[in-house]
Design an enzyme around this catalytic site. Structure first.
Site, PDB file in Angstrom:
ATOM      1  CB  CYS A   1     -18.543  20.907 -13.215  1.00 26.21           C
ATOM      2  SG  CYS A   1     -19.814  20.988 -11.949  1.00 26.21           S
TER       3      CYS A   1
ATOM      4  N   GLY B   1      12.168  14.111 -15.054  1.00 34.69           N
ATOM      5  CA  GLY B   1      12.271  14.698 -13.721  1.00 34.69           C
ATOM      6  C   GLY B   1      13.486  15.595 -13.543  1.00 34.69           C
TER       7      GLY B   1
ATOM      8  CB  CYS C   1     -22.079  17.941 -11.818  1.00 34.36           C
ATOM      9  SG  CYS C   1     -20.464  17.421 -11.208  1.00 34.36           S
TER      10      CYS C   1
ATOM     11  CB  CYS D   1     -16.268  20.034 -10.360  1.00 33.64           C
ATOM     12  SG  CYS D   1     -17.239  18.552 -10.175  1.00 33.64           S
TER      13      CYS D   1
ATOM     14  CB  CYS E   1     -19.759  18.213  -7.521  1.00 33.61           C
ATOM     15  SG  CYS E   1     -20.093  19.750  -8.411  1.00 33.61           S
TER      16      CYS E   1
END
Lengths: 256, 289
Positions: free
Chosen positions: B268, B29, B240, B262, B237
């Site tokens: 997808c 970080g 899909c 997606c 979606c």
């Protein structure tokens, strides 16, 4: 009673020029100390040295901390000193813009210190902000407005609320009423006096306005050219000034 | 074989970047400054990510590049072509086959493995930047762990919108120490950051690299009474029928018609190939996308 703050021989130089030197005093809990003097007399330098915003070249500033007792704040590590600056200390700037975040709402400004010491409950932070806005006479419905939309007097009151929300024990004030018109000044002074008495705050107030110290301060320190020329009870110093400069200062006040 | 040094950058530059990456991995970080180079693309197009990828790639690697989850947008295609030309590495659109994935603003839906590296393109690495403009001051705030200001931003969100309205670049705290900008990924992806793969972040214009080692603890900041919530469009979606993937809303005509698909195109495609068909999808045919 042990003093809350003990200042010993504090000095600060700007190259060969003297900012302030040989300043020593004790401040007891609940006591308000006024520092007066003309521009350039070293009073703001002294205040910044005491509040840890400027490193003095010599001297000691001992503060009676809640946990560890008497500590020299100048020899503390920076995280400790900054923690003190968020909890037990408060600093009210002359210009509210220096002490506020102008891009953040009034509520956020008041809440910042709470969040900085670990407050993580939105409802409680907001509750505290509303409570404090009420105590400094800012209407609750202004809580989500930014300080840019506030008048000068309101900004100054907001700055006071933001500083006092964590319940500090020592407040440093640098010309808190400077730049405000007299009626607004009067109300601010009234408010400050109330808060100081109610919360039992100790305060160090730097100002060149003798009326302000007359109202707020218990004790007075008069500075000239970086030195303290006279100290004493406020009324005593103002009514019976001993030093030539203090006499000049007192006699220079315009009578209406 | 091309006339470029492997992966465009010279070896000394890659060493310098690798040192920054190792330091970043050692201090999760923490933003490590590095001497960002001019790249043959404008700032804001992923110069940081490209430099990190260049320093990370080996000739045996397989590279995947996505832009907002998609393999076929300009940015993704041009960066993929760039490395095909300058490094000659194999490329793929399949998440599972890639060993290095450079991404702009998404984490792939498919769970990543320990032998994969995810490289993020970062526009502004400093999470405190819009609250405190001075770099000297933000560095001090990081070193002293003064992160109260980050919560002031979330407070402002709630007071203005009634909820934490930050929906991307949602600040996280890493291993209980550094507050980090996860780059502008949707906050839906935040919980996925505790993953098996190494995550590297490169900001070219700002000259910073930071990193998350595998299985690093990543906590999204929040309030006790307004907890963090990973959000997505409340819809399956349309191609899909996936219920659990992050969706793009696509306007399809001038009459307000729209569909949700997606954002991860590979995810997808793989689902449609496996026989899933959404409300507006057509059954998958071999050899088409």
């Amino acid at each position: 009673m042990t003093p809350l703050l003990q200042v010993r021989d504090v000095a600060r130089f700007y190259g060969s020029r003297v900012g302030c030197r040989d300043v020593s005093f004790d401040l007891y809990p609940g006591e308000v100390m006024g520092i007066v003097g003309e521009s350039g007399s070293g009073k703001s330098t002294l205040l910044n040295c005491l509040a840890g915003q400027l490193a003095p070249d010599a001297g000691e500033v001992l503060f009676d901390t809640r946990t560890d007792g008497l500590r020299d704040t100048l020899r503390m590590s920076e995280p400790e000193r900054r923690m003190l600056g968020r909890t037990d200390w408060a600093f009210v700037h002359q210009h509210a813009r220096d002490g506020l975040r102008m891009g953040v709402s009034a509520g956020g400004n008041v809440g910042e210190r709470l969040m900085a010491v670990g407050g993580r409950h939105y409802g409680e932070i907001r509750g505290a902000a509303i409570d404090w806005l009420g105590r400094v006479e800012i209407p609750e419905d202004r809580i989500d407005d930014r300080p840019t939309a506030f008048s000068g007097g309101m900004q100054q009151r907001l700055q006071i609320a933001r500083n006092l929300v964590t319940g500090p024990r020592l407040v440093f004030m640098d010309e808190p009423t400077g730049g405000l018109d007299v009626s607004v000044q009067a109300r601010l002074l009234d408010l400050l006096r109330g808060l100081v008495r109610e919360m039992g705050l100790s305060a160090i107030i730097v100002t060149h306005d003798l009326a302000v110290v007359r109202l707020l301060a218990d004790r007075l320190m008069v500075m000239k050219d970086g030195h303290v020329v006279e100290t004493g009870l406020t009324d005593q110093v103002l009514d019976d000034p001993q030093h030539a400069y203090t006499q000049l200062l007192v006699s220079s006040v315009l009578q209406v | 074989m091309s006339d470029y040094n492997f992966a465009y950058l010279d070896e000394q530059t890659k060493r310098m970047i690798r040192r920054a990456i190792l330091k970043g991995l050692a201090i999760p970080g923490y933003q490590v400054p590095f001497a960002s180079r001019e790249m043959p693309m404008p700032y804001g197009w992923g110069t940081g990510g490209v430099q990190v990828s260049a320093a990370t790639l080996t000739p045996e690697d397989t590279l995947k590049v996505i832009d907002q989850g998609a393999d076929d947008t300009t940015n993704a295609v041009s960066i993929r072509k760039f490395f095909e030309k300058t490094a000659g590495v194999a490329t793929t659109e399949e998440t599972a086959r890639a060993s290095v994935i450079q991404t702009r603003h998404r984490i792939p839906e498919e769970t990543l493995r320990e032998d994969q590296i995810l490289v993020y393109q970062v526009p502004i690495p400093e999470p405190l930047r819009f609250l405190e403009p001075r770099e000297t001051e933000t560095r001090k705030m990081h070193s002293l762990e003064e992160y109260g200001l980050m919560h002031v931003k979330l407070y402002e969100d709630i007071s203005q919108h009634g909820a934490i309205a930050t929906s991307y670049a949602y600040p996280v705290k890493v291993e209980g120490r550094y507050v980090m900008d996860p780059s502008p990924i949707p906050k839906f992806d935040n919980p996925k950051m505790e993953m098996a793969a190494i995550q590297l972040f490169g900001a070219g214009r700002e000259q910073r690299i930071y990193a998350l080692p595998p299985y690093c603890k990543v906590v999204s900041l929040d309030f006790e009474d307004y907890p963090f919530e990973a959000s997505k469009a409340d819809h399956p979606c349309d191609l899909c029928a996936a219920e659990d993937s992050y969706l793009d809303e696509v306007i399809v005509d001038d009459a307000g018609g729209r569909m949700f698909v997606c954002s991860d195109t590979d995810f997808c495609r793989a689902r449609r190939a496996a026989g899933h068909t959404g409300a507006q999808g057509v059954p998958h045919k071999e050899g088409t996308t």
